[in-house]
Design a protein around this motif. Structure first.
Motif, short mmCIF file in Angstrom:
data_model
loop_
_atom_site.label_atom_id
_atom_site.label_comp_id
_atom_site.label_asym_id
_atom_site.label_seq_id
_atom_site.Cartn_x
_atom_site.Cartn_y
_atom_site.Cartn_z
N ILE A 113 0.84 -1.20 0.00
CA ILE A 113 0.00 0.00 0.00
C ILE A 113 0.88 1.25 0.00
N ILE B 33 -3.77 5.61 1.13
CA ILE B 33 -5.21 5.36 1.25
C ILE B 33 -5.91 6.71 1.22
N VAL C 259 -7.61 2.63 -2.27
CA VAL C 259 -6.29 2.16 -1.87
C VAL C 259 -5.44 2.06 -3.13
N LEU D 236 -1.77 0.97 -4.62
CA LEU D 236 -0.61 0.13 -4.32
C LEU D 236 0.64 0.70 -4.97
#
Length: 88
Positions: free
Chosen positions: A19, A22, A30, A32
């Motif tokens: 991650i 957020i 979210v 990545l």
């Protein structure tokens, strides 16, 4: 892995180490580190809480009996070496 729920209700297990950030606006986005992004039903606070619990569990499991036995053995060896040197 942490469990989050996609917008269609299907559960997903996500590696929290991937991650990057957020965002909550109003759905939770979210993103990545590989550039992929996902929308989840859970709030950002819940996702962060699950990440913290996941990391705490890893730290707790890594500090269980094996580490303590190693430290006791190491301390015991040092104590014995010290007494042998003093006796000679």
């Amino acid at each position: 892995m942490i469990r989050l729920t996609r917008m269609d209700g299907t559960p997903v297990y996500l590696n929290p180490d991937l991650i990057e950030f957020i965002e909550e606006n109003p759905d939770t986005l979210v993103i990545l580190s590989n550039g992929k992004s996902y929308l989840f039903l859970e709030s950002a606070a819940i996702a962060i809480d699950r990440i913290v619990r996941y990391k705490a569990r890893i730290l707790h499991l890594s500090s269980l009996a094996n580490g303590k036995k190693y430290l006791k053995k190491c301390r015991g060896e040092r104590f014995q070496r010290t007494t042998k040197l003093n006796a000679e």
